[in-house]
Write a protein that holds these residues in place. Structure first.
Motif, PDB file in Angstrom:
ATOM      1  N   ASP A 377      -0.724  -1.115   4.341  1.00  0.00           N
ATOM      2  CA  ASP A 377      -2.001  -1.772   4.031  1.00  0.00           C
ATOM      3  C   ASP A 377      -2.572  -1.267   2.704  1.00  0.00           C
ATOM      4  O   ASP A 377      -2.625  -0.048   2.452  1.00  0.00           O
ATOM      5  CB  ASP A 377      -3.002  -1.510   5.154  1.00  0.00           C
ATOM      6  CG  ASP A 377      -2.551  -2.105   6.471  1.00  0.00           C
ATOM      7  OD1 ASP A 377      -1.883  -3.152   6.437  1.00  0.00           O
ATOM      8  OD2 ASP A 377      -2.856  -1.519   7.528  1.00  0.00           O
ATOM      9  N   ARG A 441       3.117   2.783  14.070  1.00  0.00           N
ATOM     10  CA  ARG A 441       1.773   2.660  13.478  1.00  0.00           C
ATOM     11  C   ARG A 441       0.971   3.950  13.656  1.00  0.00           C
ATOM     12  O   ARG A 441       0.344   4.460  12.709  1.00  0.00           O
ATOM     13  CB  ARG A 441       1.024   1.487  14.126  1.00  0.00           C
ATOM     14  CG  ARG A 441      -0.343   1.204  13.519  1.00  0.00           C
ATOM     15  CD  ARG A 441      -1.116   0.184  14.329  1.00  0.00           C
ATOM     16  NE  ARG A 441      -1.428   0.678  15.658  1.00  0.00           N
ATOM     17  CZ  ARG A 441      -2.416   1.535  15.931  1.00  0.00           C
ATOM     18  NH1 ARG A 441      -3.201   1.999  14.963  1.00  0.00           N
ATOM     19  NH2 ARG A 441      -2.629   1.928  17.178  1.00  0.00           N
ATOM     20  N   GLU A 442       1.007   4.514  14.874  1.00  0.00           N
ATOM     21  CA  GLU A 442       0.261   5.748  15.136  1.00  0.00           C
ATOM     22  C   GLU A 442       0.833   6.924  14.350  1.00  0.00           C
ATOM     23  O   GLU A 442       0.087   7.786  13.876  1.00  0.00           O
ATOM     24  CB  GLU A 442       0.289   6.052  16.643  1.00  0.00           C
ATOM     25  CG  GLU A 442      -0.481   5.038  17.473  1.00  0.00           C
ATOM     26  CD  GLU A 442      -0.322   5.278  18.973  1.00  0.00           C
ATOM     27  OE1 GLU A 442       0.416   6.202  19.342  1.00  0.00           O
ATOM     28  OE2 GLU A 442      -0.942   4.529  19.759  1.00  0.00           O
ATOM     29  N   PHE A 445      -0.367   6.598  10.788  1.00  0.00           N
ATOM     30  CA  PHE A 445      -1.794   6.956  10.759  1.00  0.00           C
ATOM     31  C   PHE A 445      -1.971   8.467  10.862  1.00  0.00           C
ATOM     32  O   PHE A 445      -2.861   9.049  10.245  1.00  0.00           O
ATOM     33  CB  PHE A 445      -2.513   6.250  11.916  1.00  0.00           C
ATOM     34  CG  PHE A 445      -4.015   6.414  11.877  1.00  0.00           C
ATOM     35  CD1 PHE A 445      -4.791   5.614  11.057  1.00  0.00           C
ATOM     36  CD2 PHE A 445      -4.637   7.382  12.646  1.00  0.00           C
ATOM     37  CE1 PHE A 445      -6.174   5.767  11.021  1.00  0.00           C
ATOM     38  CE2 PHE A 445      -6.011   7.546  12.618  1.00  0.00           C
ATOM     39  CZ  PHE A 445      -6.785   6.731  11.800  1.00  0.00           C
ATOM     40  N   THR A 450      -4.974   9.763   2.681  1.00  0.00           N
ATOM     41  CA  THR A 450      -6.198   9.012   2.424  1.00  0.00           C
ATOM     42  C   THR A 450      -6.284   8.633   0.957  1.00  0.00           C
ATOM     43  O   THR A 450      -5.688   9.270   0.085  1.00  0.00           O
ATOM     44  CB  THR A 450      -7.446   9.810   2.813  1.00  0.00           C
ATOM     45  OG1 THR A 450      -7.458  11.028   2.054  1.00  0.00           O
ATOM     46  CG2 THR A 450      -7.423  10.159   4.295  1.00  0.00           C
ATOM     47  N   HIS A 458     -10.611   5.803   2.885  1.00  0.00           N
ATOM     48  CA  HIS A 458      -9.997   5.298   4.110  1.00  0.00           C
ATOM     49  C   HIS A 458      -8.569   5.815   4.214  1.00  0.00           C
ATOM     50  O   HIS A 458      -7.903   6.070   3.196  1.00  0.00           O
ATOM     51  CB  HIS A 458     -10.001   3.772   4.139  1.00  0.00           C
ATOM     52  CG  HIS A 458      -9.281   3.135   2.990  1.00  0.00           C
ATOM     53  ND1 HIS A 458      -7.911   3.009   2.947  1.00  0.00           N
ATOM     54  CD2 HIS A 458      -9.736   2.607   1.831  1.00  0.00           C
ATOM     55  CE1 HIS A 458      -7.562   2.424   1.827  1.00  0.00           C
ATOM     56  NE2 HIS A 458      -8.634   2.169   1.115  1.00  0.00           N
ATOM     57  N   THR A 461      -2.750   3.124   6.210  1.00  0.00           N
ATOM     58  CA  THR A 461      -2.293   2.564   7.489  1.00  0.00           C
ATOM     59  C   THR A 461      -1.217   1.510   7.232  1.00  0.00           C
ATOM     60  O   THR A 461      -0.961   1.130   6.076  1.00  0.00           O
ATOM     61  CB  THR A 461      -3.461   1.914   8.256  1.00  0.00           C
ATOM     62  OG1 THR A 461      -4.034   0.877   7.443  1.00  0.00           O
ATOM     63  CG2 THR A 461      -4.513   2.954   8.591  1.00  0.00           C
ATOM     64  N   SER A 463       0.435  -2.311   8.936  1.00  0.00           N
ATOM     65  CA  SER A 463       0.338  -3.434   9.866  1.00  0.00           C
ATOM     66  C   SER A 463       1.753  -3.875  10.212  1.00  0.00           C
ATOM     67  O   SER A 463       2.655  -3.825   9.370  1.00  0.00           O
ATOM     68  CB  SER A 463      -0.431  -4.595   9.238  1.00  0.00           C
ATOM     69  OG  SER A 463      -1.760  -4.213   8.937  1.00  0.00           O
ATOM     70  N   ARG A 494      -5.968  -5.410   9.705  1.00  0.00           N
ATOM     71  CA  ARG A 494      -4.957  -4.395   9.350  1.00  0.00           C
ATOM     72  C   ARG A 494      -4.945  -3.240  10.370  1.00  0.00           C
ATOM     73  O   ARG A 494      -5.709  -3.213  11.304  1.00  0.00           O
ATOM     74  CB  ARG A 494      -5.171  -3.852   7.932  1.00  0.00           C
ATOM     75  CG  ARG A 494      -5.077  -4.916   6.846  1.00  0.00           C
ATOM     76  CD  ARG A 494      -5.262  -4.317   5.460  1.00  0.00           C
ATOM     77  NE  ARG A 494      -5.082  -5.319   4.434  1.00  0.00           N
ATOM     78  CZ  ARG A 494      -6.041  -6.108   3.968  1.00  0.00           C
ATOM     79  NH1 ARG A 494      -7.258  -6.002   4.482  1.00  0.00           N
ATOM     80  NH2 ARG A 494      -5.793  -7.006   3.033  1.00  0.00           N
ATOM     81  N   ASN A 495      -3.999  -2.310  10.149  1.00  0.00           N
ATOM     82  CA  ASN A 495      -3.804  -1.156  11.030  1.00  0.00           C
ATOM     83  C   ASN A 495      -3.661  -1.603  12.488  1.00  0.00           C
ATOM     84  O   ASN A 495      -4.293  -1.095  13.390  1.00  0.00           O
ATOM     85  CB  ASN A 495      -4.947  -0.142  10.887  1.00  0.00           C
ATOM     86  CG  ASN A 495      -4.651   1.151  11.666  1.00  0.00           C
ATOM     87  OD1 ASN A 495      -3.488   1.485  11.877  1.00  0.00           O
ATOM     88  ND2 ASN A 495      -5.677   1.833  12.090  1.00  0.00           N
ATOM     89  N   ARG A 496      -2.769  -2.567  12.717  1.00  0.00           N
ATOM     90  CA  ARG A 496      -2.562  -3.053  14.072  1.00  0.00           C
ATOM     91  C   ARG A 496      -1.173  -3.673  14.198  1.00  0.00           C
ATOM     92  O   ARG A 496      -0.520  -3.974  13.193  1.00  0.00           O
ATOM     93  CB  ARG A 496      -3.639  -4.081  14.457  1.00  0.00           C
ATOM     94  CG  ARG A 496      -3.625  -5.353  13.651  1.00  0.00           C
ATOM     95  CD  ARG A 496      -4.843  -6.203  13.957  1.00  0.00           C
ATOM     96  NE  ARG A 496      -6.066  -5.522  13.560  1.00  0.00           N
ATOM     97  CZ  ARG A 496      -7.165  -5.456  14.330  1.00  0.00           C
ATOM     98  NH1 ARG A 496      -7.171  -6.048  15.508  1.00  0.00           N
ATOM     99  NH2 ARG A 496      -8.234  -4.825  13.907  1.00  0.00           N
TER     100      ARG A 496
END
Length: 500
Positions: A377, A441-442, A445, A450, A458, A461, A463, A494-496
Motif C-alpha cells: 500500500d 498481511r499481519e 504489518f 513506518t 502510518h 501495509t 492489500s 487497504r491493509n486487508r
C-alpha cells in the motif's frame, strides 16, 4: 599424503552421494503415499459411505451404531480389492480413515477390527490435515509401529443439503522395512534406521516396544529396519560412535571380515520435527557400502600414485578450474533466468511458467488451486519520501516476510512486478488460502515499517486479493478474480484481505 587425502575425499563423496540418494528415495516414498491418498480421497462413492458413517456416529442410539458399523463394513468391502493391489504394487502397509473434527479412527483397512480410538498426540499429520484441510506427509511413530505416510483431506457432497462438506482424512503409509530392501537393490549401498529410546518410549505402547526390541533392552537406540541382516548391521554399528546431533562429521572406514566398508550416519526427523528448526531428531539413518576395491587399490598403487601425483595434480586442477567456471556460468545463467535479482524471489517469467503448469494440472486432477495477489500500500509515497535505496530494502523485507508464510515446498512466491507479488498455492482451497493471506498481511504489518511525513505517520501495509479455482464464475480467469479482489481490498481502505 595427497593420495591418502584423495582416498578419504572419494569415500566422503561416496557417502554424500548415498545420502542424497536416500533423501531422493524417501521423498519418492512420501510422494507415492501422498498420491495414493489423494487418489483415494477423490473417490466420491467411497466418500459417500464415509459420510454416512460419520453422520451415524454423530447421533445416539443403537440403530445409529448399527448404521455406522454397516457403513464401515461397506467401505471395507469396496476398498479390499484396491488394498490388495496397493500392497503388491506400492508396498503399502496401512490405509486408515480418520473422521473430522476429533480425528477418530473410523476404519483401518489393514486392521479392520481396530477403530474408534483417538491419537491426536501421535497422528500429528492427520490432525494438521483435518485442521488445515490440506495434504500432509512425513514419518511418524504410533502406538504400534512407525511409518512413512501421506495424508489427504476428504470432501463429500451431502445428499441432504447438496453442499460439499468436509468429512475427514485418509492416511496411506509404508515402512522402512519395505523401503530399504528396494533401495539396496537399486543402489550399491545398505542402510539401517535407528530410533532413539526416549523417542519410542514416548509414543509406542510398552508391550509392542518390548516385543519388537527385546534383544537389546539396554541399548540407547533401537534398530527399526535394515536392508540387510541384523548381524551385519550390528557389526557396522558397533564400530562407530554416535554423537548427540546424530550427524556424522565425515564418513569412516570400518571392517567386516575381509571387507572394508564406508559408513556414515545422519539424523532422521519425524513429521513434527521436520517443521521445527531446533527439534530433536527421532533417530538416525546409518548407511554403508563396500569400498574394498578403493582401499586395496590405494594400498597396491601407493608408490605409483606418488610418481603420477605431480603431473596429475596439474592436469586435474586445470580441468577443475575449467569445469568450475563453466558450472558457475551455468548456475549464474539459470539464477538470472528464474530469480528476481532484488528480492531473491522467483521472477515474473518463472511465475508465468509455473502458473500455466498448475492450471494444466488442475484440469486433470480437479484439485483446488489458489492464487494470492499482494500489493504494498502507498509504496510510491514510501519510495519518494525515503528514496530508492530504502524502497529496495522495503521490497526485500516484504518479500522475505511473504516467503516465510508460504511454508510448503510446492508453494511459489514470486515478484510479479514493481511492488506487486503473486503467491501460487497448489492443492489449497479458498478457506486455507485466506488464512495464509491473513498471516502474510499481519506479518508485514508486524515489521513496523513506518513512513513519516509532515502531516501523517502510518505503518507500511499490504492489500491482498485471494481467489480459488473451485470458486470461479464462467468466463473469469483465476488471475482476473484475484486481481479484482485486490482492487476491492484497495478500494475498501487497504491493509486487508479480500476474497469471495
Amino acid at each position: 599424503m595427497n593420495a591418502r587425502k584423495t582416498l578419504h575425499s572419494d569415500i566422503q563423496h561416496h557417502a554424500e552421494d548415498h545420502h542424497r540418494a536416500f533423501d531422493v528415495a524417501i521423498k519418492m516414498s512420501y510422494q507415492s503415499m501422498l498420491q495414493l491418498a489423494t487418489f483415494i480421497s477423490q473417490q466420491e462413492e467411497w466418500n459417500q459411505i464415509l459420510l454416512t458413517g460419520k453422520k451415524a456416529l454423530e447421533q445416539t442410539g443403537n440403530s445409529n451404531k448399527i448404521k455406522a458399523m454397516q457403513a464401515r463394513q461397506a467401505l471395507l468391502n469396496k476398498l479390499q480389492p484396491a488394498w490388495e493391489k496397493m500392497n503388491q504394487a506400492f508396498q503399502v502397509r496401512q490405509l486408515h480413515y480418520h473422521l473430522a473434527p476429533d480425528n477418530m479412527s473410523f476404519l483401518r483397512v489393514h486392521k479392520p477390527d481396530l477403530f474408534g480410538d483417538k491419537m491426536e498426540h501421535l497422528q500429528c499429520a492427520v490432525v494438521d490435515t483435518n485442521a488445515e484441510r490440506r495434504p500432509q506427509f512425513g514419518f511418524e511413530t504410533g502406538k504400534i509401529y512407525s511409518g512413512l505416510k501421506g495424508v489427504a483431506p476428504i470432501w463429500a457432497k451431502d445428499p441432504e443439503s447438496q453442499q460439499k462438506v468436509y468429512v475427514g482424512a485418509v492416511e496411506v503409509g509404508t515402512s522402512f522395512d519395505q523401503m530399504l530392501p528396494v533401495l539396496a537393490n537399486n543402489f550399491d549401498f545398505d542402510a539401517a534406521v535407528f530410533l532413539s529410546k526416549p523417542y519410542l518410549e514416548a509414543r509406542m505402547q510398552k508391550e509392542y516396544l518390548q516385543a519388537r526390541f527385546n534383544r537389546y533392552p539396554d541399548a540407547p537406540y533401537y534398530l527399526e529396519a535394515s536392508s540387510t541382516t541384523t548381524k551385519i548391521t550390528q557389526q557396522v554399528f558397533n564400530q562407530i560412535t554416535i554423537n548427540q546431533s546424530f550427524n556424522a562429521p565425515e564418513a569412516h572406514v570400518v571392517q567386516n571380515g575381509q571387507k572394508f566398508l564406508s559408513s556414515a550416519y545422519f539424523p532422521l526427523y519425524d513429521y513434527q520435527g521436520s517443521k521445527k528448526a531446533d527439534s530433536t531428531p527421532a533417530g538416525f539413518i546409518l548407511i554403508w557400502s563396500d569400498v574394498s576395491d578403493m582401499v586395496l587399490a590405494f594400498r597396491s598403487t601407493f608408490a605409483m600414485n606418488i610418481l603420477y601425483g605431480i603431473l596429475g595434480f596439474i592436469i586435474i586442477e586445470l580441468c577443475l578450474i575449467w569445469a568450475l567456471r563453466k558450472e558457475h556460468q551455468l548456475v549464474k545463467a539459470e539464477h538470472s533466468a528464474t530469480i528476481d535479482s532484488l528480492t531473491g524471489l522467483f521472477n515474473r517469467r518463472y511465475y508465468d511458467m509455473i502458473f500455466q503448469r498448475e492450471l494444466s494440472r488442475i484440469e486433470r486432477t480437479k484439485e483446488p488451486l489458489s492464487l494470492i495477489i499482494c500489493d504494498i500500500d502507498k509504496f510510491k509515497n514510501f519510495n519518494d519520501f525515503y528514496g530508492h535505496t530504502a524502497g529496495d530494502d522495503c521490497l526485500k523485507r516484504v518479500a522475505q516476510t511473504l516467503e516465510q508464510q508460504a511454508k510448503r515446498s510446492c508453494d511459489v512466491v514470486a515478484r510479479y512486478g514493481g511492488e506487486e507479488f503473486a503467491i501460487i498455492l497448489p492443492s489449497t482451497d479458498l478457506e486455507a488460502a485466506v488464512i495464509i493471506a491473513e498471516n502474510m498481511r499481519e506479518a508485514v504489518f508486524g515489521l513496523n515499517m513506518t513512513m513519516d511525513q509532515p502531516l501523517e505517520k502510518h505503518p507500511l501495509t499490504v492489500s491482498l486479493g485471494v481467489a480459488c479455482s473451485h470458486n470461479l464464475e464462467p468466463g473469469v480467469s483465476l488471475f482476473e478474480l484475484a486481481d479484482q479482489h485486490l482492487y476491492s481490498a484497495k478500494s475498501a481502505g487497504r491493509n486487508r484481505t479480500q476474497s469471495d
